[in-house]
Motif scaffolding. Structure first.
Motif, PDB file in Angstrom:
ATOM      1  N   LEU A   1       1.222   2.618  15.527  1.00  0.00           N
ATOM      2  CA  LEU A   1       1.932   1.649  16.360  1.00  0.00           C
ATOM      3  C   LEU A   1       2.041   2.147  17.792  1.00  0.00           C
ATOM      4  CD1 LEU A   1       4.820   0.572  13.935  1.00  0.00           C
ATOM      5  CD2 LEU A   1       2.809  -0.768  14.589  1.00  0.00           C
ATOM      6  N   GLY A   2       2.337   3.455  17.940  1.00  0.00           N
ATOM      7  CA  GLY A   2       2.432   4.034  19.276  1.00  0.00           C
ATOM      8  C   GLY A   2       1.098   4.006  20.010  1.00  0.00           C
ATOM      9  N   LEU A   3       0.028   4.336  19.282  1.00  0.00           N
ATOM     10  CA  LEU A   3      -1.307   4.302  19.882  1.00  0.00           C
ATOM     11  C   LEU A   3      -1.688   2.887  20.309  1.00  0.00           C
ATOM     12  CD1 LEU A   3      -3.213   6.673  17.416  1.00  0.00           C
ATOM     13  CD2 LEU A   3      -2.773   7.116  19.850  1.00  0.00           C
TER      14      LEU A   3
ATOM     15  N   LEU B   1       4.903  11.068   5.151  1.00  0.00           N
ATOM     16  CA  LEU B   1       3.600  11.205   5.805  1.00  0.00           C
ATOM     17  C   LEU B   1       3.031   9.833   6.143  1.00  0.00           C
ATOM     18  CD1 LEU B   1       1.025  12.690   6.697  1.00  0.00           C
ATOM     19  CD2 LEU B   1       0.302  12.718   4.288  1.00  0.00           C
ATOM     20  N   GLN B   2       3.105   8.912   5.209  1.00  0.00           N
ATOM     21  CA  GLN B   2       2.580   7.567   5.446  1.00  0.00           C
ATOM     22  C   GLN B   2       3.323   6.866   6.588  1.00  0.00           C
ATOM     23  OE1 GLN B   2       1.310   5.226   1.877  1.00  0.00           O
ATOM     24  NE2 GLN B   2       2.456   6.750   0.741  1.00  0.00           N
ATOM     25  N   VAL B   3       4.660   6.979   6.578  1.00  0.00           N
ATOM     26  CA  VAL B   3       5.454   6.343   7.638  1.00  0.00           C
ATOM     27  C   VAL B   3       5.149   6.984   8.985  1.00  0.00           C
ATOM     28  CG1 VAL B   3       7.806   5.971   8.483  1.00  0.00           C
ATOM     29  CG2 VAL B   3       7.285   5.646   6.058  1.00  0.00           C
ATOM     30  N   THR B   4       4.929   8.306   8.986  1.00  0.00           N
ATOM     31  CA  THR B   4       4.591   9.003  10.232  1.00  0.00           C
ATOM     32  C   THR B   4       3.282   8.489  10.822  1.00  0.00           C
ATOM     33  OG1 THR B   4       5.726  11.020   9.509  1.00  0.00           O
ATOM     34  CG2 THR B   4       4.103  11.256  11.274  1.00  0.00           C
ATOM     35  N   VAL B   5       2.261   8.332   9.971  1.00  0.00           N
ATOM     36  CA  VAL B   5       0.959   7.844  10.440  1.00  0.00           C
ATOM     37  C   VAL B   5       1.072   6.392  10.909  1.00  0.00           C
ATOM     38  CG1 VAL B   5      -1.412   7.329   9.751  1.00  0.00           C
ATOM     39  CG2 VAL B   5      -0.323   9.449   8.990  1.00  0.00           C
TER      40      VAL B   5
ATOM     41  N   GLN C   1       0.832  -1.200   0.000  1.00  0.00           N
ATOM     42  CA  GLN C   1       0.000   0.000   0.000  1.00  0.00           C
ATOM     43  C   GLN C   1       0.872   1.258   0.000  1.00  0.00           C
ATOM     44  OE1 GLN C   1      -3.167   0.544  -0.356  1.00  0.00           O
ATOM     45  NE2 GLN C   1      -3.237   2.706   0.186  1.00  0.00           N
ATOM     46  N   VAL C   2       1.916   1.250   0.810  1.00  0.00           N
ATOM     47  CA  VAL C   2       2.785   2.421   0.922  1.00  0.00           C
ATOM     48  C   VAL C   2       3.509   2.698  -0.385  1.00  0.00           C
ATOM     49  CG1 VAL C   2       4.862   3.340   2.040  1.00  0.00           C
ATOM     50  CG2 VAL C   2       3.081   2.246   3.415  1.00  0.00           C
ATOM     51  N   ILE C   3       4.068   1.659  -1.009  1.00  0.00           N
ATOM     52  CA  ILE C   3       4.848   1.891  -2.233  1.00  0.00           C
ATOM     53  C   ILE C   3       3.967   2.161  -3.448  1.00  0.00           C
ATOM     54  CG2 ILE C   3       6.750   0.464  -1.392  1.00  0.00           C
ATOM     55  CD1 ILE C   3       5.811  -1.736  -3.328  1.00  0.00           C
ATOM     56  N   ALA C   4       2.689   1.754  -3.375  1.00  0.00           N
ATOM     57  CA  ALA C   4       1.811   1.920  -4.538  1.00  0.00           C
ATOM     58  C   ALA C   4       1.089   3.260  -4.554  1.00  0.00           C
ATOM     59  CB  ALA C   4       0.786   0.786  -4.585  1.00  0.00           C
ATOM     60  N   ASP C   5       0.835   3.828  -3.373  1.00  0.00           N
ATOM     61  CA  ASP C   5       0.059   5.068  -3.296  1.00  0.00           C
ATOM     62  C   ASP C   5       0.964   6.264  -3.591  1.00  0.00           C
ATOM     63  OD1 ASP C   5      -1.686   7.107  -2.792  1.00  0.00           O
ATOM     64  OD2 ASP C   5      -2.501   6.230  -0.962  1.00  0.00           O
ATOM     65  N   LYS C   6       0.890   6.761  -4.822  1.00  0.00           N
ATOM     66  CA  LYS C   6       1.724   7.878  -5.241  1.00  0.00           C
ATOM     67  C   LYS C   6       1.125   9.231  -4.852  1.00  0.00           C
ATOM     68  CE  LYS C   6       4.306   4.833  -7.297  1.00  0.00           C
ATOM     69  NZ  LYS C   6       5.580   4.404  -6.672  1.00  0.00           N
TER      70      LYS C   6
ATOM     71  N   LEU D   1      -6.091  11.506  13.380  1.00  0.00           N
ATOM     72  CA  LEU D   1      -4.735  12.054  13.332  1.00  0.00           C
ATOM     73  C   LEU D   1      -4.189  12.043  11.911  1.00  0.00           C
ATOM     74  CD1 LEU D   1      -3.159  10.463  16.552  1.00  0.00           C
ATOM     75  CD2 LEU D   1      -3.870  12.838  16.201  1.00  0.00           C
ATOM     76  N   GLY D   2      -4.518  10.994  11.147  1.00  0.00           N
ATOM     77  CA  GLY D   2      -4.056  10.917   9.766  1.00  0.00           C
ATOM     78  C   GLY D   2      -4.585  12.073   8.926  1.00  0.00           C
ATOM     79  N   VAL D   3      -5.869  12.378   9.066  1.00  0.00           N
ATOM     80  CA  VAL D   3      -6.473  13.506   8.338  1.00  0.00           C
ATOM     81  C   VAL D   3      -5.833  14.817   8.768  1.00  0.00           C
ATOM     82  CG1 VAL D   3      -8.592  14.826   8.011  1.00  0.00           C
ATOM     83  CG2 VAL D   3      -8.670  12.326   7.959  1.00  0.00           C
ATOM     84  N   PHE D   4      -5.606  14.966  10.076  1.00  0.00           N
ATOM     85  CA  PHE D   4      -4.984  16.177  10.613  1.00  0.00           C
ATOM     86  C   PHE D   4      -3.593  16.395  10.036  1.00  0.00           C
ATOM     87  CE2 PHE D   4      -2.230  18.043  13.928  1.00  0.00           C
ATOM     88  CZ  PHE D   4      -2.800  19.300  14.012  1.00  0.00           C
ATOM     89  N   PHE D   5      -2.767  15.370  10.059  1.00  0.00           N
ATOM     90  CA  PHE D   5      -1.403  15.493   9.543  1.00  0.00           C
ATOM     91  C   PHE D   5      -1.390  15.669   8.027  1.00  0.00           C
ATOM     92  CE2 PHE D   5      -0.154  13.712  13.661  1.00  0.00           C
ATOM     93  CZ  PHE D   5       0.980  14.481  13.941  1.00  0.00           C
ATOM     94  N   LYS D   6      -2.354  15.071   7.344  1.00  0.00           N
ATOM     95  CA  LYS D   6      -2.429  15.238   5.890  1.00  0.00           C
ATOM     96  C   LYS D   6      -2.692  16.690   5.518  1.00  0.00           C
ATOM     97  CE  LYS D   6      -4.822  13.406   1.818  1.00  0.00           C
ATOM     98  NZ  LYS D   6      -5.890  12.485   1.339  1.00  0.00           N
TER      99      LYS D   6
END
Length: 236
Positions: free
Chosen positions: A200-202, A191-195, A180-185, A226-231
């Motif tokens: 994982l932390g949550l 950003l993806q790694v951060t989320v 998913q990470v490598i395919a979503d351009k 959080l993902g929407v916020f950071f995006k």
């Protein structure tokens, strides 16, 4: 993956996940057999309940003679994340019949959902019924048959963890996440790694303060927010 939304492409793209279903399905059958359940009961649990983690919990609750209402409530809470997944996938099938939507929602799994989200990167944000229904059916049939095989092998394999079967589904999800990470351009890798790191932390913190039956649901909701916020921050 490619841009084809056909039954043939669905079979080809779903086959790699079959190994994960086989591993954890056989493990469930072995656990059910060890708990004293017959192969036919294990088969019916997989065919009717059709929820990996919920079935493992159900077996443990049955083994401790828990009240039926407790089992039902626990199973519902564990599988409640499927409400979120179904809501996410529903807009792609809003023009399909009620029957088709019920079939998609009933057989949807974490894995077929992940495959569907990954497929969107190749199809200009499109999904169709033949493709996702085929992916769902492969998952369902594999899970049910793997559970039965595990139940029948119960007399020969007493400790499934010894063979690493309990890690099969984790390995499968790691693979799906990577794809998913490598395919979503459309999204920045950082950003993806951060989320992913936040999730994982949550999860780690949630294991300390949140009941396990609610953990996935709560982390999913908070992680999405959080993902929407950071995006939005990333875009600015």
């Amino acid at each position: 993956m490619n841009a084809e939304l056909t039954i043939k492409s669905a079979i080809r793209e779903t086959l790699p996940t079959v190994f994960g279903y086989l591993g954890i399905g056989v493990a469930f059958g072995l656990v059910g057999h060890a708990a004293g359940l017959s192969p036919i009961i294990i088969f019916l649990m997989s065919a009717i309940i059709y929820g990996g983690s919920a079935q493992f919990i159900t077996v443990s609750l049955l083994a401790t003679s828990s009240p039926i209402l407790s089992i039902i409530a626990t199973t519902f809470l564990i599988n409640s994340r499927m409400i979120l997944l179904s809501l996410t996938i529903a807009p792609y099938f809003e023009h399909k019949s009620l029957t088709d939507n019920i079939l998609i929602g009933t057989l949807l799994t974490d894995e077929s959902f992940a495959l569907g989200m990954n497929k969107l990167n190749y199809t200009d944000n499109q999904l169709n019924f033949p493709w996702l229904n085929t992916a769902n059916l492969i998952a369902y049939l594999t899970w049910v048959m793997a559970s039965l095989i595990g139940a029948l092998l119960g007399n020969f394999i007493q400790n499934p963890a010894r063979f690493g079967l309990d890690f099969a589904i984790v390995a499968m999800f790691i693979g799906l996440l990577y794809l998913q990470v490598i395919a979503d351009k459309r999204l920045n890798y950082l950003l993806q790694v951060t989320v992913i790191g936040l999730t994982l932390g949550l999860t780690y913190l949630g294991l300390i303060i949140i009941p396990s039956s609610l953990l996935v649901l709560v982390v999913t909701i908070v992680g999405c927010i959080l993902g929407v916020f950071f995006k939005k921050i990333w875009r600015h």
